[in-house]
Design a protein around this motif. Sequence first.
Motif, PDB file in Angstrom:
ATOM      1  N   GLY A  76       4.674  66.133-109.647  1.00 46.15           N
ATOM      2  CA  GLY A  76       3.873  65.561-108.552  1.00 46.15           C
ATOM      3  C   GLY A  76       2.625  66.843-108.345  1.00 46.15           C
ATOM      4  O   GLY A  76       2.226  66.640-107.256  1.00 46.15           O
ATOM      5  N   ARG A  77       2.641  67.685-109.348  1.00 47.07           N
ATOM      6  CA  ARG A  77       1.675  68.616-109.109  1.00 47.07           C
ATOM      7  C   ARG A  77       0.726  68.426-110.286  1.00 47.07           C
ATOM      8  O   ARG A  77       0.657  67.648-110.998  1.00 47.07           O
ATOM      9  CB  ARG A  77       2.082  70.189-109.602  1.00 47.07           C
ATOM     10  CG  ARG A  77       3.406  70.538-108.465  1.00 47.07           C
ATOM     11  CD  ARG A  77       3.944  72.081-109.130  1.00 47.07           C
ATOM     12  NE  ARG A  77       4.798  71.927-110.155  1.00 47.07           N
ATOM     13  CZ  ARG A  77       4.462  72.616-111.443  1.00 47.07           C
ATOM     14  NH1 ARG A  77       3.197  73.216-111.593  1.00 47.07           N
ATOM     15  NH2 ARG A  77       5.285  72.657-112.418  1.00 47.07           N
ATOM     16  N   ARG A 105       2.826  67.602-113.804  1.00 46.23           N
ATOM     17  CA  ARG A 105       2.627  66.133-113.590  1.00 46.23           C
ATOM     18  C   ARG A 105       3.915  65.448-113.133  1.00 46.23           C
ATOM     19  O   ARG A 105       4.061  64.431-112.306  1.00 46.23           O
ATOM     20  CB  ARG A 105       1.859  65.179-114.699  1.00 46.23           C
ATOM     21  CG  ARG A 105       0.454  65.749-114.635  1.00 46.23           C
ATOM     22  CD  ARG A 105      -0.074  65.462-113.398  1.00 46.23           C
ATOM     23  NE  ARG A 105      -0.454  64.258-112.994  1.00 46.23           N
ATOM     24  CZ  ARG A 105      -1.279  63.325-113.265  1.00 46.23           C
ATOM     25  NH1 ARG A 105      -2.231  63.584-114.157  1.00 46.23           N
ATOM     26  NH2 ARG A 105      -1.308  62.394-112.769  1.00 46.23           N
ATOM     27  N   LEU A 106       5.014  65.567-113.884  1.00 49.14           N
ATOM     28  CA  LEU A 106       6.541  65.111-113.451  1.00 49.14           C
ATOM     29  C   LEU A 106       6.905  65.649-112.276  1.00 49.14           C
ATOM     30  O   LEU A 106       7.653  64.750-111.586  1.00 49.14           O
ATOM     31  CB  LEU A 106       7.322  65.856-114.574  1.00 49.14           C
ATOM     32  CG  LEU A 106       7.390  65.146-115.965  1.00 49.14           C
ATOM     33  CD1 LEU A 106       8.662  66.121-116.833  1.00 49.14           C
ATOM     34  CD2 LEU A 106       7.705  63.774-116.009  1.00 49.14           C
ATOM     35  N   PHE A 136       2.400  68.991-118.487  1.00 47.99           N
ATOM     36  CA  PHE A 136       3.297  67.762-118.312  1.00 47.99           C
ATOM     37  C   PHE A 136       4.227  67.960-117.275  1.00 47.99           C
ATOM     38  O   PHE A 136       4.582  67.143-116.498  1.00 47.99           O
ATOM     39  CB  PHE A 136       3.871  67.446-119.662  1.00 47.99           C
ATOM     40  CG  PHE A 136       4.905  66.184-119.810  1.00 47.99           C
ATOM     41  CD1 PHE A 136       4.300  65.016-119.542  1.00 47.99           C
ATOM     42  CD2 PHE A 136       6.028  66.377-120.059  1.00 47.99           C
ATOM     43  CE1 PHE A 136       5.075  63.908-119.656  1.00 47.99           C
ATOM     44  CE2 PHE A 136       6.810  65.261-119.920  1.00 47.99           C
ATOM     45  CZ  PHE A 136       6.383  64.084-120.011  1.00 47.99           C
ATOM     46  N   GLY A 184      11.760  68.401-117.262  1.00 47.11           N
ATOM     47  CA  GLY A 184      11.617  68.290-116.102  1.00 47.11           C
ATOM     48  C   GLY A 184      12.542  67.408-115.231  1.00 47.11           C
ATOM     49  O   GLY A 184      12.699  67.158-114.106  1.00 47.11           O
TER      50      GLY A 184
END
Lengths: 189, 388
Positions: B42-43, B39-40, B36, B289
Amino acid sequence: MIAGLKGFLTTIRWVFKRPVTANYPEEHLPVQPRYMGFPALLWDTTADEPFCTGCMVCVRECPTQCMSARMHDNPNFAAGTSHRRKIIEHFEINYNRCILCGICVDVCAFDAIEMTHEHELASYARNGARADLPILLSQGRRWMERSGWRPRNPEKNVAGVALAKRAPATAATKLDTGSGKAPSREDDA
Amino acid sequence: MSVTLLDIVWAAVGAVALVTAVSILGVSLVWLERKFLGRLQGRPGPNRVGPFGLLQPVADGIKLLWKEDVSPGPSAKVLFYVAPLLVFVPSFVVWLTIPFTRDLALRNLDTSVFFFVAFSTLSIVGVLLAGWSAASKYSVLGGFRAAAQLVSYEIPLIVIAITMVALAGSMSFVDIVEAQRTVPYIALVPLAAVLFFIAGLAEIGRTPFDIYLAESEVVGGPLVEYSGAHWAVFYLAEYGNTFLVGALTALLFLGGWSWPFGTLPAPAAVALFLTKSYFVTVLIFWVRGTYPRLRIDQMMSLGWKILIPLSFVTLVTVVVQRFYGWPSWTLTLMSLATLALAAWLQTRLQGAPARALAEKYRRDAVVVQAKPRLHREAPAAAKVEASS
């Protein structure tokens, strides 16, 4: 407080986007045209031999002394197919030392060395960070094909042109080696 | 009441089952957090080990268990190796009384909220001991920070827990959840839910409050010198605590396993409870994040100047409402009014001087004219306008 909550929106928006990271071994980002990788030696197709005469100027000018070179008499000169009296016999670049500064390219008077896009050269071998003459020449040929490289001074350095200039009688067989204009790196891109 | 061998065997089986279940939950959180958080930012997050990187925690665990378990030369060896257990054991013991549904709890105590308060406080000792026994200045500093932070944020956490006890009229989690059968308490006391969440974040040292673990300041705080399996124990306790905050928020404010549309069968109820817990946990990761780490003085002033007064005001409003038997919607009103009052006070006390200072800086500032940036091809509209 409102600004603090806006931060949550900023971060959650990324969850629904495609990640920007490229998964490296499977996915390669394009190499930019101006990228300067390791130097390689170029190939004179008109005489089927390297441009490099082994004059050692790059070896002397290299700030990290990553190169070594040795010349010998050029058999093609004796056969009359080349204007180079001496030709490179042994050349080695130590990639551990090379700092990609491009000074060797700047000092070369024979259009023999060029900075290429080579960068994925990792090796499992203990001595794997050394490139010898065949490797450097194959990299150079690859670079010539990809970039459309043209010699800066073809009258002096390209065997076909130079021989044709010395013997005007055979000028009809002059090979097309591109214009004499010295191309810049940006032009190659 | 006599204890038979069978009782002991059942207790042992229950304890092993509980530790296993909570460990699996914690390990699932490791994956969830990394994915998570990735994704927060941008990976893609872990995607090498297993499908979607699901086996990443297993790989992490194998790596940690194979590592050499070293301790610094001058450290107090016994305390150094006892400290991880002092952190790990309380965080798992608390799970004894957490009910997954009405009947699914290892020990359904009448005073389970009190039990939680008592045991969650114990982990401070472990963190402080880990910091002191490692004989490293970063560890000691981290331990001091941990003690200051955990003791400070214990107060609002416990006061809010007492508030919920007063609201439900019981110290048992089961009764508190049963009391939320129609309306979850987050609708009645939204302020208390926010306070509990923030204090819980501080209590487990998650990111806006990871001051005692700050890598850039105390290089990991009390955990600096730990490696291998002992570090893994801390790690597991951290994720167990994270999920504990999620579970407690779900129990106290989101109605646990109950929902307003009737009674669910036991498996669905457990699933609902776990869903709510995971939701709060993902919220914790989301906060991580989003927000940067607080400074230590900001953390302290937030705890003592905002959270503690607000939590006591919440307690008083709930007690007054219960005492006079006012309708429950007055609670929502009072909770929101407290929040508005606090925001207004904050603006009056701190906002106005800050704004005056900002105005002064703006007035006195020397305006430096920026040079036009060098572009490869000069943009046509690169005219520098003289500002007044």
